[in-house]
Scaffold this motif. Structure first.
Motif, PDB file in Angstrom:
ATOM      1  N   GLU A 145       0.109   5.200  -6.664  1.00 30.31           N
ATOM      2  CA  GLU A 145      -0.734   6.202  -6.040  1.00 30.31           C
ATOM      3  C   GLU A 145      -0.831   7.505  -6.835  1.00 30.31           C
ATOM      4  N   ARG A 316      -7.461   4.912  -4.393  1.00 26.58           N
ATOM      5  CA  ARG A 316      -7.211   6.167  -3.661  1.00 26.58           C
ATOM      6  C   ARG A 316      -7.588   6.014  -2.198  1.00 26.58           C
ATOM      7  N   GLU A 317      -8.719   5.387  -1.935  1.00 32.12           N
ATOM      8  CA  GLU A 317      -9.128   5.174  -0.550  1.00 32.12           C
ATOM      9  C   GLU A 317      -8.181   4.208   0.154  1.00 32.12           C
ATOM     10  N   GLN A 320      -5.225   5.962   1.342  1.00 30.21           N
ATOM     11  CA  GLN A 320      -5.549   6.781   2.510  1.00 30.21           C
ATOM     12  C   GLN A 320      -5.759   5.943   3.776  1.00 30.21           C
ATOM     13  N   LYS A 322      -7.779   2.815   3.949  1.00 34.71           N
ATOM     14  CA  LYS A 322      -8.947   1.948   4.009  1.00 34.71           C
ATOM     15  C   LYS A 322      -8.657   0.623   3.311  1.00 34.71           C
TER      16      LYS A 322
END
Length: 343
Positions: A145, A316-317, A320, A322
């Motif tokens: 990450e 990245r999503e 978070q 998703k």
């Protein structure tokens, strides 16, 4: 032409629960029988635990969960999947290109020893990671990450000793390190079993190749771009007698203009069957099995199996919360005698 498949696992529980899920997914998988044939019946689990507690305690918890998921005693699961005190296995090949903007690489080996898993893992106990599994909890390559990407490259068995396998070293680095500098420091300390290169790059534009042997680790850094293949450039006395195959790939990578390449363009070069980086010698343990790339700027992973459809997603999503929709990757292999309809 035979198809082969990689399952995509998306794990967001604690390390022990993630390990349990991994163990359940490996039940009945042919790779377990492959590891049973090539690993020792037992290892020094006390020594292994001590190393894990030092470098990546979260992986020790995952290994405990894996044992539960497979319904195995911990000692047996550790011998099969810890990556510690693993006997010599056949050589594998890999090529990587690192720039300030991206990390890209191919993994070349034989399908018989391919886990067939791509895992996205988020435990809250270490950095979230995405990458291809090797020996269960290890990684061929991947990213975390913080935007640190890393991969392994076999060099030789010179000076081989009881120690940590390179695929576990990659996982330890991804779980715990945010930068190339941190990764280099960890790789200097891990007790390595064999001679491997590690290609590492980060979101700050830093890049390095760690030449890691059982008794010495040297770090080479780059400014704009670096190629990494299967021979040492500093510890040359540890190379195999013939490294011409590796040298050819490095010359090709250095003939590119990496500063002008995007991550997507580099990915296309690596995965193209006509590329000098793509190989089909699967029966000789040297065929391209997957391509992996990561763009630092937008946090996007690009990956595909050999001659397969690419998967592109925002890591990245994912971090978070998703999930990605894909559940499987499919590739195609030419010229192999083995039925790969389901790995």
């Amino acid at each position: 032409m035979s198809e082969y498949h990689v399952r995509i696992l998306q794990l967001r529980e604690d390390a022990r629960a993630n390990g349990y899920s991994l163990g359940r997914s490996l039940q009945g998988h042919s790779i377990v029988q492959a590891f049973e044939a090539m690993t020792k019946p037992e290892i020094d689990t006390d020594r292994m635990r001590g190393i894990y507690r030092t470098f990546a305690p979260v992986l020790l918890e995952e290994l405990e969960g894996l044992a539960e998921g497979l319904k195995l005693p911990f000692g047996r699961a550790a011998a099969l999947f810890s990556g510690y005190d693993v006997p010599k296995i056949a050589a594998m090949g890999c090529s990587a290109l690192m720039t300030r903007g991206f990390y890209a690489r191919n993994y070349d080996f034989a399908p018989e020893f391919y886990d067939g898993l791509f895992t996205l893992s988020q435990t809250g106990q270490g950095y979230a990671t995405a990458g291809y599994n090797l020996q269960g909890i290890g990684r061929h390559d991947g990213v975390n990450e913080k935007g640190l990407a890393a991969g392994l490259h076999f060099v030789s068995f010179e000076g081989y000793r009881t120690g940590v396998s390179p695929w576990i070293s990659v996982r330890m680095v991804l779980e715990s390190c945010a930068t190339v500098e941190e990764a280099a420091d960890m790789l200097r300390s891990i007790p390595h079993a064999a001679c491997y290169n590690f290609s590492i790059g980060d979101a700050h534009g830093s890049m390095a190749v760690a030449e890691a042997s059982p008794d010495q680790v040297l770090i080479r850094t780059g400014e704009e771009a670096m190629a990494c293949v299967n021979h040492y450039e500093t510890l040359t006395g540890r190379n195999r007698p013939s490294i011409e195959h590796s040298l050819r790939r490095k010359r090709y990578l250095e003939s590119l203009d990496p500063e002008r390449l995007t991550a997507a363009e580099a990915f296309d070069i690596f995965k193209n069957r006509q590329s000098p980086l793509f190989f089909t010698d699967y029966d000789q343990l040297f065929g391209t099995l997957h391509t992996f790339a990561y763009s630092y700027e937008d946090g996007v992973v690009l990956t595909s199996l050999a001659q397969g459809r690419p998967l592109e997603f925002s890591f990245r999503e994912w971090v978070q919360g998703k999930d990605i929709e894909a559940r499987e990757l499919t590739g195609r292999i030419d010229g192999t005698r083995r039925d790969l309809s389901r790995n």
